[in-house]
Design a protein around this motif. Structure first.
Motif, mmCIF file in Angstrom:
data_model
loop_
_atom_site.group_PDB
_atom_site.id
_atom_site.type_symbol
_atom_site.label_atom_id
_atom_site.label_comp_id
_atom_site.label_asym_id
_atom_site.label_seq_id
_atom_site.Cartn_x
_atom_site.Cartn_y
_atom_site.Cartn_z
ATOM 1 N N PRO A 1 0.819 -1.225 0.000
ATOM 2 C CA PRO A 1 0.000 0.000 0.000
ATOM 3 C C PRO A 1 0.852 1.274 0.000
ATOM 4 O O PRO A 1 0.379 2.329 -0.410
ATOM 5 C CB PRO A 1 -0.834 -0.105 1.283
ATOM 6 N N LEU A 2 2.100 1.146 0.428
ATOM 7 C CA LEU A 2 2.995 2.295 0.379
ATOM 8 C C LEU A 2 3.112 2.839 -1.047
ATOM 9 O O LEU A 2 3.266 4.045 -1.264
ATOM 10 C CB LEU A 2 4.387 1.853 0.875
ATOM 11 N N GLY A 3 3.038 1.946 -2.039
ATOM 12 C CA GLY A 3 3.089 2.364 -3.442
ATOM 13 C C GLY A 3 1.907 3.264 -3.774
ATOM 14 O O GLY A 3 2.066 4.310 -4.422
ATOM 15 N N ASP B 1 -7.586 -4.468 5.292
ATOM 16 C CA ASP B 1 -6.316 -4.033 5.887
ATOM 17 C C ASP B 1 -5.490 -3.203 4.901
ATOM 18 O O ASP B 1 -4.842 -2.223 5.275
ATOM 19 C CB ASP B 1 -5.483 -5.245 6.338
ATOM 20 N N PHE B 2 -5.518 -3.632 3.644
ATOM 21 C CA PHE B 2 -4.768 -2.911 2.612
ATOM 22 C C PHE B 2 -5.257 -1.459 2.549
ATOM 23 O O PHE B 2 -4.469 -0.511 2.570
ATOM 24 C CB PHE B 2 -4.965 -3.597 1.258
ATOM 25 N N ARG C 1 -4.930 4.532 3.787
ATOM 26 C CA ARG C 1 -5.500 5.696 4.475
ATOM 27 C C ARG C 1 -4.566 6.220 5.558
ATOM 28 O O ARG C 1 -4.379 7.433 5.692
ATOM 29 C CB ARG C 1 -6.872 5.353 5.031
ATOM 30 N N GLU C 2 -3.963 5.288 6.317
ATOM 31 C CA GLU C 2 -2.990 5.696 7.339
ATOM 32 C C GLU C 2 -1.858 6.512 6.721
ATOM 33 O O GLU C 2 -1.445 7.532 7.264
ATOM 34 C CB GLU C 2 -2.328 4.455 7.964
ATOM 35 N N THR D 1 2.249 -9.062 -12.091
ATOM 36 C CA THR D 1 3.072 -7.970 -11.553
ATOM 37 C C THR D 1 2.152 -6.869 -11.052
ATOM 38 O O THR D 1 1.312 -6.386 -11.812
ATOM 39 C CB THR D 1 3.971 -7.386 -12.668
ATOM 40 N N PRO D 2 2.280 -6.490 -9.803
ATOM 41 C CA PRO D 2 1.400 -5.425 -9.314
ATOM 42 C C PRO D 2 1.733 -4.086 -9.972
ATOM 43 O O PRO D 2 2.867 -3.849 -10.394
ATOM 44 C CB PRO D 2 1.697 -5.378 -7.815
ATOM 45 N N GLY D 3 0.740 -3.229 -10.048
ATOM 46 C CA GLY D 3 0.967 -1.904 -10.624
ATOM 47 C C GLY D 3 -0.026 -0.913 -10.043
ATOM 48 O O GLY D 3 -1.120 -1.284 -9.615
ATOM 49 N N VAL D 4 0.394 0.338 -10.009
ATOM 50 C CA VAL D 4 -0.504 1.390 -9.545
ATOM 51 C C VAL D 4 -0.101 2.666 -10.272
ATOM 52 O O VAL D 4 1.089 2.878 -10.546
ATOM 53 C CB VAL D 4 -0.469 1.502 -7.992
#
Ligand code: ATP
Ligand code: MG
Length: 414
Positions: free
Chosen positions: A137-139, A234-235, A240-241, A299-302
């Motif tokens: 989630p930092l990404g 949780d993600f 949000r955090e 592969t994850p992506g954002v």
């Protein structure tokens, strides 16, 4: 020649408009670099299959908006309607999946056959940011922070609102999908034709329908939150955090579902009330499924994309162009000298305009028109003495200066 008009939905970017576009792109590029993003560009057209399946056959883009044609070799070609699929194709074509994570920035024209209106064109421009290979989630937090930083640098952030939602993971989405099918089926008499079709193929899409009847039905639709798996929940909490830790304000919008099929988890948009109906300036989210859909390794992506035309309407008046020095030759010898001087002054970093013809009056009028800061008048008599007249066009003050000292004496007018 069709009245010499540009094609409907396209527009010319004359110097003033182009300056606004440039401010947007250059600011975004500069800020993206600070976050470690490197600029790339992919072709403006691709094989149609690069877009059709990844974007989703049921999306507006693929179903109604693509500029698709057969080229002279019989290839099925499409002008790119968005950047993400092309960038992922480029990563696969070039074997870059060995070099993850990849942090990429891009900008350029996009093409969609839409109904043209304010802020909506058939050729428009986007800036685009993609982060590949980061599942955390930092990404998501980083790319949202980057988008906020760009909007801030453009002076636009305070006039927009960040809307945030989660689309969950595959398990959450299929549970929610079932719930939506149940709900919409029970309310199908209130749904538009379009949404009845979506009900069969992609019920989530009904949530962001702009139809008034659909909106009434949506008001009571079950919320996604109730169907999120613990992991998806949780993600989202971590995203949000992170935003809260950075002081990035957001509002949860449970109706926010991005138009593209490969999105999961985070979806977000920056919207403004200052542009009428076309209020979304920037939108993006996570697309972990895309690379796999395109035949690459999972592969994850954002990432996100922003409309340059819409941002250009919101930015402050950009700095005017540099005021030039006008060279005004008055005779044969003057013309040759002016030609040579213009070159050497430009090499020394001055912006120089060389009048091409006309008497001194006409040439000085032109100098005025192009807002020249000063004029250097090169008469044959003066040249014989190796001097020229330097006129400050703001004060009208005129002095004689030795040609050898020209660069020094022009320095204050740079
Ligand atoms: P919209 O809901 O306005 O149609 P979209 O969801 O189709 O937007 P995206 O595909 O997410 O838009 O594109 C990102 C951004 O590109 C939009 O937020 C908008 O600023 C801009 N954009 C999209 N389509 C157009 C268009 N036809 N003309 C101008 N800008 C556009
Ligand atoms: Mg659209």
């Amino acid at each position: 020649m069709a009245g010499l008009q540009p094609v409907r939905g396209t527009q010319d970017l004359l110097p003033e408009a182009q300056r606004r576009h440039r401010v947007v792109v250059e600011t975004a590029r500069r800020i993206a670099e600070r976050y470690g993003y490197q600029e790339v560009a992919t072709p403006i057209f691709e094989f149609t299959e690069v877009f059709a399946r990844p974007i989703g056959e049921t999306t507006d883009i693929v179903a109604k908006e693509m500029y698709t044609f057969q080229d002279r070799g019989g290839e099925e070609i499409t002008l790119r309607p968005e950047y993400t699929a092309g960038i992922v194709r480029a990563i696969l074509s070039n074997g870059l999946t060995q070099r993850l994570p990849l942090k990429l920035f891009a900008s350029g024209p996009m093409f969609r056959y839409e109904r043209p209106q304010k802020g909506r064109f058939r050729q428009f421009h986007q800036i685009d940011v993609e982060l590949l290979g980061v599942a955390q989630p930092l990404g998501d937090v980083e790319i949202i922070a980057l988008s906020a930083a760009i909007l801030d640098a453009l002076g636009v952030l305070q006039r927009t609102k960040l809307e945030l939602n989660t689309l969950g993971d595959t398990a959450s989405r299929s549970a929610y999908r079932q719930a939506l099918i149940g709900y919409y089926t029970s309310r199908s008499d209130g749904l538009s034709e379009d949404s009845l079709r979506r009900l069969e193929r992609n019920p989530l899409r009904i949530l962001d329908s702009k139809d008034e009847g659909d909106k009434r039905v949506n008001a009571e639709a079950p919320p996604f939150a109730a169907y999120l798996t613990q992991e998806a929940h949780d993600f989202f909490a971590k995203v949000r955090e992170g935003l809260e830790a950075l002081g990035i304000a957001y509002e949860i919008n449970p109706r926010l579902v991005r138009g593209l099929d490969y999105y999961c988890h985070t979806a977000f948009e920056f919207v403004t009330t200052e542009l009428g109906a076309q209020g979304t300036v920037l939108g993006g989210g996570r697309y972990d499924g895309l690379m796999g859909v395109m035949g690459g390794p999972e592969t994850p992506g954002v990432g996100w994309a922003a409309g340059i035309e819409r941002l250009a309407l919101l930015v402050a008046e950009p700095a005017p162009p540099v005021r030039p020095i006008a060279l005004v030759p008055l005779g044969q010898a003057g013309e040759v000298m002016a030609l040579k001087l213009a070159e050497s002054l430009r090499r020394a970093g001055f912006t120089v305009d060389l009048g091409y013809s006309g008497n001194i009056k006409r040439r000085l009028q032109r100098a005025d028109k192009i807002k020249a800061r000063a004029a250097v008048i090169l008469g044959d008599n003066e040249l014989a003495r190796q001097v020229a007249a330097l006129r400050d066009l703001d004060t009208g003050e005129q002095t004689e200066i030795p040609l050898a000292a020209l660069e020094d004496r022009l320095a204050p007018f740079r």
